[in-house]
Write an enzyme that holds these catalytic residues in place. Structure first.
Site, mmCIF file in Angstrom:
data_model
loop_
_atom_site.group_PDB
_atom_site.id
_atom_site.type_symbol
_atom_site.label_atom_id
_atom_site.label_comp_id
_atom_site.label_asym_id
_atom_site.label_seq_id
_atom_site.Cartn_x
_atom_site.Cartn_y
_atom_site.Cartn_z
ATOM 1 N N SER A 1 0.843 -1.192 0.000
ATOM 2 C CA SER A 1 0.000 0.000 0.000
ATOM 3 C C SER A 1 0.881 1.247 0.000
ATOM 4 O O SER A 1 1.730 1.403 -0.873
ATOM 5 C CB SER A 1 -0.947 -0.037 1.200
ATOM 6 O OG SER A 1 -1.972 0.941 1.071
ATOM 7 N N LYS B 1 4.417 2.163 -2.316
ATOM 8 C CA LYS B 1 4.888 3.343 -3.051
ATOM 9 C C LYS B 1 6.353 3.600 -2.688
ATOM 10 O O LYS B 1 7.175 3.935 -3.548
ATOM 11 C CB LYS B 1 4.047 4.568 -2.699
ATOM 12 C CG LYS B 1 2.542 4.427 -2.859
ATOM 13 C CD LYS B 1 1.817 5.702 -2.467
ATOM 14 C CE LYS B 1 0.360 5.487 -2.074
ATOM 15 N NZ LYS B 1 -0.464 4.853 -3.077
ATOM 16 N N GLN C 1 -7.803 6.556 -6.695
ATOM 17 C CA GLN C 1 -7.012 7.653 -6.143
ATOM 18 C C GLN C 1 -6.285 8.396 -7.257
ATOM 19 O O GLN C 1 -5.717 7.791 -8.160
ATOM 20 C CB GLN C 1 -6.013 7.127 -5.112
ATOM 21 C CG GLN C 1 -5.355 8.217 -4.295
ATOM 22 C CD GLN C 1 -4.630 7.661 -3.082
ATOM 23 O OE1 GLN C 1 -3.974 6.635 -3.158
ATOM 24 N NE2 GLN C 1 -4.743 8.355 -1.957
ATOM 25 N N GLU D 1 -4.030 14.054 1.216
ATOM 26 C CA GLU D 1 -4.121 12.973 2.202
ATOM 27 C C GLU D 1 -2.845 12.813 3.011
ATOM 28 O O GLU D 1 -2.893 12.617 4.233
ATOM 29 C CB GLU D 1 -4.441 11.647 1.513
ATOM 30 C CG GLU D 1 -4.519 10.478 2.482
ATOM 31 C CD GLU D 1 -4.731 9.148 1.791
ATOM 32 O OE1 GLU D 1 -4.596 8.106 2.469
ATOM 33 O OE2 GLU D 1 -5.032 9.122 0.573
ATOM 34 N N TRP E 1 -9.979 1.340 -5.366
ATOM 35 C CA TRP E 1 -9.204 2.517 -5.004
ATOM 36 C C TRP E 1 -7.767 2.431 -5.520
ATOM 37 O O TRP E 1 -7.137 3.438 -5.818
ATOM 38 C CB TRP E 1 -9.228 2.682 -3.487
ATOM 39 C CG TRP E 1 -8.639 3.965 -2.973
ATOM 40 C CD1 TRP E 1 -7.524 4.112 -2.186
ATOM 41 C CD2 TRP E 1 -9.132 5.300 -3.182
ATOM 42 N NE1 TRP E 1 -7.302 5.438 -1.902
ATOM 43 C CE2 TRP E 1 -8.274 6.190 -2.495
ATOM 44 C CE3 TRP E 1 -10.230 5.822 -3.886
ATOM 45 C CZ2 TRP E 1 -8.459 7.564 -2.494
ATOM 46 C CZ3 TRP E 1 -10.419 7.194 -3.880
ATOM 47 C CH2 TRP E 1 -9.543 8.052 -3.189
ATOM 48 N N HIS F 1 -6.936 -6.270 1.369
ATOM 49 C CA HIS F 1 -5.782 -5.431 1.054
ATOM 50 C C HIS F 1 -4.572 -5.879 1.878
ATOM 51 O O HIS F 1 -4.657 -6.058 3.099
ATOM 52 C CB HIS F 1 -6.133 -3.980 1.372
ATOM 53 C CG HIS F 1 -5.093 -2.982 0.960
ATOM 54 N ND1 HIS F 1 -4.362 -3.081 -0.206
ATOM 55 C CD2 HIS F 1 -4.664 -1.833 1.567
ATOM 56 C CE1 HIS F 1 -3.542 -2.052 -0.296
ATOM 57 N NE2 HIS F 1 -3.695 -1.284 0.764
#
Length: 411
Positions: free
Chosen positions: A225, A229, A271, A279, A323, A359
């Site tokens: 998640s 990144k 997103q 965020e 998402w 997730h």
């Protein structure tokens, strides 16, 4: 390619990159030297709109890459553009600034640089099989892969404390953490770039700490998640990482900003830049200027993935979470894969997208590709088949919509 690790410099410094690239903070901004010609980094206002995924093989001077040597130069350009507009700059910290100490399955990393000293601990879980020194997977925050399977392969798992190095609580976290204690709260580096810097210091420490029994020449990185990144940023900006496995990284990871914007127009809830910049602090502060103009970015996430090439990259994704924009991730991965094809090593970049699970809950269905990539790229076993580009979703790769360039066979 060995030059891109020399690219990064903090404000006010100059780093000459073997007559190929210069990246520095000057009154006119950052400059890139390509084929002997100095070029100013483009301003936001000068960037043209391009609805398609930008050509990763097109140099800033307009020439197209035709050789592997030219591709190495182009990677330095992409790295500079990505730092200028998305990630912020990774300071050039000499390896001599870092020391390591090992005790009780923990390596303590100490960095003395920029007139400051910081320390952080990374815990190591060792396998009960395999040979010392062990290859290792570095987990940004932690590894959400099948860690039991990784250990059974004879590979250690290292937990990197990314939240200590750069906080990511919310949008007010910018400039907080050990990285900013050293370089200042106004440093351009985003949290993900600060983590990439921290992992580089961890590797420096591992290279100097044989008691840790980790083979610093056989390292992978992962994260899920938001930490996925970060894993991609680490792999893109640290060439000592042999295997990069971002897991369900979504926007700013596997998903293209442009394609995700198109998904919003199609009624999908995914997103985008305009949301993500409000965020958290995963990207540099002025990345917000692309909130409604992602098509002005002179690169996209397929180009960031391409910074890993020709090293190994395996994207682990999930079709069940809208998402994350699984359609965007699939399209982006297929575009990125063309770079590895051009380099003649298509089996070093894979994509596996499987749904019907929560997730960051790694499913057994993706264990074969995880095992194959670890065996081939961390354990030097060339037998496993790492040719994997799969999705259990019903989406398609509509190349004509997103790609108006061809992938050259690089000499």
């Amino acid at each position: 390619m060995k030059i891109r690790s020399l690219l990064f410099c903090s404000a006010g410094t100059i780093a000459l990159l073997t007559a190929i690239i210069v990246s520095c903070k000057t009154h006119g901004g950052n400059i890139v030297q390509s084929k002997g010609e100095l070029q100013a980094m483009p301003s936001y206002a000068s960037l043209p709109s391009n609805p398609k995924l930008p050509d990763p093989f097109k140099m800033m001077n307009g020439k197209r890459v035709t050789t592997k040597k030219e591709w190495a130069r182009r990677q330095t350009e992409i790295a500079a553009l990505a730092q200028e507009f998305e990630y912020g700059y990774k300071p050039n910290t000499p390896a001599s600034a870092t020391t390591g100490a090992f005790n009780n399955n923990t390596i303590t990393v100490t960095v003395n640089n920029n007139g400051k000293t910081i320390m952080f601990n990374c815990t190591i879980t060792y396998p009960t099989t395999g040979s010392k020194p062990y290859p290792a997977m570095i987990g940004i925050g932690m590894s959400n892969l099948n860690n039991a399977a990784i250990l059974n392969l004879g590979v250690a798992v290292i937990n990197f404390p990314n939240n200590q190095v750069a906080q990511q609580s919310n949008a007010s976290s910018r400039g907080k953490g050990l990285f900013y204690d050293m370089f200042g709260s106004d440093h351009s580096a985003s949290a993900t770039m600060a983590w990439a810097w921290g992992v580089s210091r961890l590797i420096d420490a591992l290279e100097k700490t044989p008691l840790a029994n980790i083979n610093a020449a056989r390292l992978g990185v992962t994260g899920c998640s938001r930490n996925g990144k970060g894993a991609l940023a680490v792999g893109a900006f640290e060439e000592r990482i042999k295997l990069t496995i971002p897991q369900e990284p979504g926007a700013g990871g596997a998903a293209s900003w442009r394609v995700s914007d198109a998904q919003i127009l199609a009624g999908k809830k995914v997103q985008t830049i305009s949301q993500i910049v409000t965020e958290n602090v995963w990207f540099r502060e002025n990345f917000s200027q692309f909130g409604k103009t992602a098509d002005k970015l002179p690169f996209d996430q397929h180009s960031v993935m391409a910074l890993v090439a020709p090293r190994a990259l395996l994207i682990i994704d999930n079709t069940s979470i809208d998402w994350l924009s699984p359609v965007s991730a699939w399209i982006t991965a297929n575009a990125a894969h063309k770079v590895w094809q051009s380099l003649g090593v298509p089996d070093r970049m894979g994509f596996s997208q499987v749904g019907a699970h929560n997730h960051c809950a790694f499913p057994d269905a993706q264990l074969p590709e995880l095992t194959a990539y670890i065996q081939k790229f961390l354990l030097d076993n060339n037998t496993p088949n790492t040719n994997v580009m799969k999705s259990d979703g019903d989406h398609k790769y509509d190349e004509a919509t997103w790609v108006d360039w061809t992938a050259p066979g690089l000499r």
